[in-house]
Design a protein around this motif. Structure first.
Motif, short mmCIF file in Angstrom:
data_model
loop_
_atom_site.label_atom_id
_atom_site.label_comp_id
_atom_site.label_asym_id
_atom_site.label_seq_id
_atom_site.Cartn_x
_atom_site.Cartn_y
_atom_site.Cartn_z
N UNK A 205 0.86 -1.31 0.09
CA UNK A 205 0.08 0.13 0.02
C UNK A 205 0.64 1.41 -0.11
N UNK A 206 1.87 1.13 0.89
CA UNK A 206 2.78 2.33 0.71
C UNK A 206 4.10 1.86 0.76
N UNK A 207 4.61 1.93 -0.45
CA UNK A 207 5.98 1.18 -0.48
C UNK A 207 7.36 2.12 -0.23
N UNK A 208 8.26 1.40 0.19
CA UNK A 208 9.52 2.15 0.53
C UNK A 208 10.58 2.18 -0.74
N UNK A 209 11.20 3.30 -1.03
CA UNK A 209 12.15 3.07 -2.02
C UNK A 209 12.92 1.84 -1.95
N UNK A 210 13.44 1.23 -3.27
CA UNK A 210 14.33 0.12 -2.89
C UNK A 210 15.72 0.42 -2.50
N UNK A 211 16.13 -0.34 -1.30
CA UNK A 211 17.59 -0.14 -0.76
C UNK A 211 18.31 -1.30 -1.16
N UNK A 212 19.38 -0.91 -1.94
CA UNK A 212 20.14 -1.63 -2.33
C UNK A 212 21.63 -1.55 -1.61
N UNK A 213 21.63 -0.18 -0.89
CA UNK A 213 23.14 0.02 -0.41
C UNK A 213 23.01 -0.10 1.02
N UNK A 214 24.11 0.00 1.66
CA UNK A 214 23.92 -0.33 3.20
C UNK A 214 23.29 0.85 3.87
N UNK A 215 22.38 0.67 4.83
CA UNK A 215 21.44 1.73 5.40
C UNK A 215 22.40 2.67 6.27
N UNK A 216 23.21 2.29 7.01
CA UNK A 216 24.02 3.27 7.69
C UNK A 216 24.81 3.98 6.87
N UNK A 217 25.65 3.22 6.08
CA UNK A 217 26.69 3.82 5.18
C UNK A 217 26.11 4.70 4.08
N UNK A 218 24.78 4.47 3.51
CA UNK A 218 24.31 5.51 2.70
C UNK A 218 24.19 6.76 3.24
N UNK A 219 23.92 7.09 4.46
CA UNK A 219 23.68 8.37 4.99
C UNK A 219 25.16 8.69 5.66
N UNK A 220 25.92 7.80 6.31
CA UNK A 220 26.95 8.36 7.19
C UNK A 220 28.17 8.69 6.13
N UNK A 221 28.13 8.10 4.78
CA UNK A 221 29.43 8.45 3.91
C UNK A 221 29.11 9.91 3.46
N UNK B 254 0.40 8.53 -5.31
CA UNK B 254 1.31 7.32 -4.63
C UNK B 254 1.48 7.78 -3.21
N UNK B 255 1.47 7.13 -2.16
CA UNK B 255 1.99 7.20 -1.01
C UNK B 255 3.15 6.58 -0.80
N UNK B 256 4.23 7.05 -0.06
CA UNK B 256 5.46 6.55 -0.03
C UNK B 256 6.02 6.47 1.29
N UNK B 257 6.90 5.41 1.84
CA UNK B 257 7.68 5.48 3.01
C UNK B 257 9.01 5.69 2.81
N UNK B 258 9.52 6.73 3.71
CA UNK B 258 11.02 6.95 3.58
C UNK B 258 11.78 6.41 4.49
N UNK B 259 12.83 5.67 4.56
CA UNK B 259 13.31 4.99 5.65
C UNK B 259 14.89 5.73 5.66
N UNK B 260 14.96 6.15 7.06
CA UNK B 260 16.48 6.70 6.92
C UNK B 260 17.16 6.13 8.29
N UNK B 261 18.70 5.94 8.36
CA UNK B 261 19.20 5.60 9.61
C UNK B 261 18.83 6.35 10.83
N UNK B 262 18.70 5.81 11.97
CA UNK B 262 18.46 6.80 12.89
C UNK B 262 19.57 7.22 13.48
N UNK B 263 19.56 8.28 14.47
CA UNK B 263 20.81 8.87 15.02
C UNK B 263 21.62 8.24 16.05
#
Length: 347
Positions: free
Chosen positions: A53-69, A111-120
């Motif tokens: 119903x509310x898909x998240x963008x396909x994540x193929x990269x490391x969750x933490x690395x994607x943001x921390x880099x 379209x409704x979307x879910x966005x997932x980010x690494x937490x602090x």
């Protein structure tokens, strides 16, 4: 009651012929955008097609690395670990906008979307380990808020329904030295802009041991891995959730692929990693729509309308291939939809 909304965790096995390292390099170098964009868009469309119903963008990269880099790169920052907002980009959101545009043209709906980010907290642990620097923890939360702000700017043809902070360490990792007020402050800052925009803010916890701390923040949805660990349900106090205005995202299909394959191996006395046809039994005998629907019914008897979202327990990055992963997503959709249809019939 409101229907339970099906969301997903985001990550998937990589398509055949590419690796996670390739996705990381392609996203950073932008040298193969045509191929990168095509693979991300195809997977996102499949998420829609299987019934999320509310898909998240396909994540193929490391969750933490994607943001921390991005955060660690000094050219992206005003000062060390203080990110410039214009650099707080999630490339995948730019890529899926074309799919959302087509969806709007074909259905007349946004379209409704879910966005997932690494937490602090998880970002901090990766960057600084067990040393306790409150200023740095604050900066990580501030940076996450900037990624969220930029995400809303990027959403031209879709609506962000949910911002999810991925914090599996909370309640699971005894290395965390911060006190509860520090955690409340960081999560409050990281979720500020999303709440101002009227989005739900979810925190993905593997375990609900820290859920009452989360209830002290503006975060209004707590996600836990209930399918693999049904006893987590016993840790929630429905009245406490109601009083704090907090809802739950329950994992209703299992994603612990090693344990699932182990059960198949034991039952059929095979090695399903080698005899891969046996892997299909995960989605034909174990994680079926009927099993998933039953889990949701059991949880609803305890938590009732505190359940706002349902999903697989976690992401599917380490599943053997995309076909098996999408079959699990399809089964999850069927189980949730059947639960919703039955509940509507009892009103």
């Amino acid at each position: 009651m409101q229907d339970v909304t099906f969301i997903d965790g985001g990550s998937l096995p990589v398509p055949e012929g590419v690796t996670r390292d390739w996705f990381k390099a392609a996203a950073e170098s932008r040298a193969e955008d045509e191929k990168l964009f095509s693979l991300v868009r195809e997977a996102f469309q499949r998420k829609i097609d299987v019934g999320i119903h509310v898909p998240t963008y396909p994540q193929y990269r490391d969750m933490i690395g994607q943001f921390l880099d991005i955060i660690k790169d000094e050219k992206n920052c005003y000062e060390p670990y203080v990110l410039k907002e214009e650099n707080a980009k999630i490339l995948e959101l730019e890529i899926i906008d074309e799919v959302a545009k087509r969806y709007k043209e074909e259905t007349g709906e946004t379209l409704e979307v879910r966005v997932c980010v690494a937490g602090p907290t998880d970002l901090y642990l990766q960057a600084f380990g067990t040393s306790m620097f409150r200023d740095a923890y604050h900066y990580m939360a501030m940076n996450i808020d900037r990624f969220v702000r930029k995400a809303f700017e990027t959403a031209k043809n879709f609506k962000i329904r949910t911002i999810a902070l991925d914090e599996p360490s909370l309640g699971m990792n005894d290395r965390i030295q911060f006190f509860d007020p520090d955690i409340v402050s960081a999560l409050t800052l990281a979720s500020t802009y999303a709440r101002q925009q009227g989005a739900d803010v979810e925190i993905h916890l593997h375990s609900p041991l820290k859920y009452k701390v989360v209830c002290e923040t503006p975060i209004n949805v707590i996600g836990v891995e209930y399918a693999a660990t049904p006893s987590y349900l016993d840790l929630f106090d429905r009245e406490y959730l109601e009083t704090s205005g907090t809802y739950v995202r329950l994992g209703v299909s299992r994603t612990d692929i090693g344990n699932l394959i182990g059960a198949i191996n034991e039952k059929y006395e095979v090695n399903a990693w080698k005899e891969k046809e046996y892997m299909q039994k995960i989605v034909t005998e174990m994680e079926t729509p009927e099993v998933i629907k039953k889990r949701l019914e059991t949880a609803f008897a305890v938590l009732g309308d505190r359940i706002r979202y349902a999903s697989p327990d976690c992401g599917l990055a380490f599943w053997p291939d995309q076909e098996l992963a999408f079959k699990l997503l399809e089964n999850t959709a069927k189980g949730i939809d059947a639960f919703n249809a039955e509940n509507r019939g009892t009103e």
